[in-house]
Design an enzyme around this catalytic site. Sequence first.
Site, PDB file in Angstrom:
ATOM      1  N   ASP A   1       2.274  -1.454  -1.094  1.00 57.46           N
ATOM      2  CA  ASP A   1       0.937  -1.671  -1.154  1.00 57.46           C
ATOM      3  C   ASP A   1       0.137  -1.527  -2.599  1.00 57.46           C
ATOM      4  OD1 ASP A   1       0.870   1.157  -0.911  1.00 57.46           O
ATOM      5  OD2 ASP A   1      -1.056   1.250   0.414  1.00 57.46           O
TER       6      ASP A   1
ATOM      7  N   ASP B   1       1.475   3.902  -2.211  1.00 57.60           N
ATOM      8  CA  ASP B   1       1.570   5.241  -1.631  1.00 57.60           C
ATOM      9  C   ASP B   1       2.322   5.035  -0.013  1.00 57.60           C
ATOM     10  OD1 ASP B   1      -0.593   4.282  -0.056  1.00 57.60           O
ATOM     11  OD2 ASP B   1      -1.727   5.934  -0.206  1.00 57.60           O
TER      12      ASP B   1
ATOM     13  N   SER C   1      -6.323   0.681  -2.285  1.00 55.28           N
ATOM     14  CA  SER C   1      -4.979   1.088  -1.461  1.00 55.28           C
ATOM     15  C   SER C   1      -4.525  -0.484  -0.949  1.00 55.28           C
ATOM     16  CB  SER C   1      -4.720   1.855  -0.200  1.00 55.28           C
ATOM     17  OG  SER C   1      -3.691   2.038   0.357  1.00 55.28           O
TER      18      SER C   1
ATOM     19  N   ASP D   1      -1.691   0.497  -3.859  1.00 58.53           N
ATOM     20  CA  ASP D   1      -1.545   1.786  -4.724  1.00 58.53           C
ATOM     21  C   ASP D   1      -0.326   2.369  -4.705  1.00 58.53           C
ATOM     22  OD1 ASP D   1      -1.984   2.852  -2.234  1.00 58.53           O
ATOM     23  OD2 ASP D   1      -3.278   4.528  -2.947  1.00 58.53           O
TER      24      ASP D   1
END
Length: 452
Positions: A246, A250, A109, A248
């Site tokens: 960010d 999400d 992440s 990833d």
Amino acid sequence: MASSTGGRVFGTDGVRGLANGLLTAELALDLSVAAAHILGEAGAFEGHRPRAVVGRDTRLSGEFLEAAVCAGLASAGVDVLRVGVLPTPGVAHLTSGLDVDLGVVISASHNAMPDNGIKFLARGGVKLADDVEATIESRLREPWQRPTGAAIGRISTYYQGIHEYIAHLVGTLPTGLEGLKVVVDCAHGAAFASAPAALRTAGAEVVAINAAPDGHNINDGCGSTHLEPLQRAVLEHGADAGFALDGDADRCLAVDADGDVVDGDQILSILALTLRDRGRLVHDTVVATVMSNLGFLQAMERAGIRVEQTKVGDRYVLEAMNAHGYTLGGEQSGHVILSDHATTGDGTLTALMLLSRMVETGQGLGSLASVMTRLPQVLVNVPDVDKARTDDDALASAVAAEEAALAGSGRVLLRPSGTEPLVRVMVEAESHDRAREVAERLAGVVRERLAL
């Protein structure tokens, strides 16, 4: 059989740590085997040959971890669809849309590049329950009967996955985005290709920055944890808005046309009104955490929208949403869940929804965000204290006295850290100086009362 890894492996969001340090190829393979066994025993694979989707972000270590995960699953008899670099919500969407038994995301992440992580998704693209993760961990490296011959799983590349995900994103919009100029900071991460493509397909003029991953530069001075490059780019290009993802993708934070930050609480405020006006805000309720700014709570109260608050962490937000069928929830960090369209937070989806609100109202992002006034917020971490004793009577009295003095113009939140030996003191007040003064005073009481 207890885990032989020397400690708890799963954290609050899957397995995460230093790649090739804590998170080795061997551990990735073993976790994948154990996950296949546990889900198979739970009946997830009954009557069919099991299938899994595996995606990753742009970290260098993702390449060997992807290979290990795919090898582990195939050795356990699972057919693997490898989708390559794709955001966490993209993997979740394909896990659901392709009706496979398991999704695996290899990403850390917003963490720095040396870290990586693995999280498993069950059928439907939802995160595994805590007890399932605990069972997987308890069964690591146990002896097992290995399939042979035709029972071994196959590994193939699913090239169309990114295109299906982009089509899904664009299909959520009630209107096109023609006439809008947008900057998107991709954090050199998993959405470097999909986010600009989705925004362009929806009709926006797009300036993509930090969209050239090289395996090393993910989250490096960019993305949702470093908004300065986005602010500069929005002003330089005269854009209507900017969005920072960010690693990833999400989560999403935003910048308006003047370069001012629009944080997760403001984003939630805008989207709550959007869904209410469209008749899609179930029970006129939005889910947020206890860290949400008091200004958000006040704005929702004025709008007649109920706020259900949870512990900090997107898994607790999602649990509350699932329990009552709510359609919107999120955190100050920009992790927003729109359950009509996604099972996880989706930064690109959040950006698209904000832009569609701008189109349908004719208002700029700054104007939409003005529905909420952020109260100054100060957070003080108090280390080296006994966080198990935050119910101390003298400490509780001090907190109550400060809250009474704020008299509805602010609030105090005191909570133990979930991962470190410290207590967090958060104070909101009508001015930053007042918030800092109260926070430091209470931090002193914490040091005095909870000293080790």
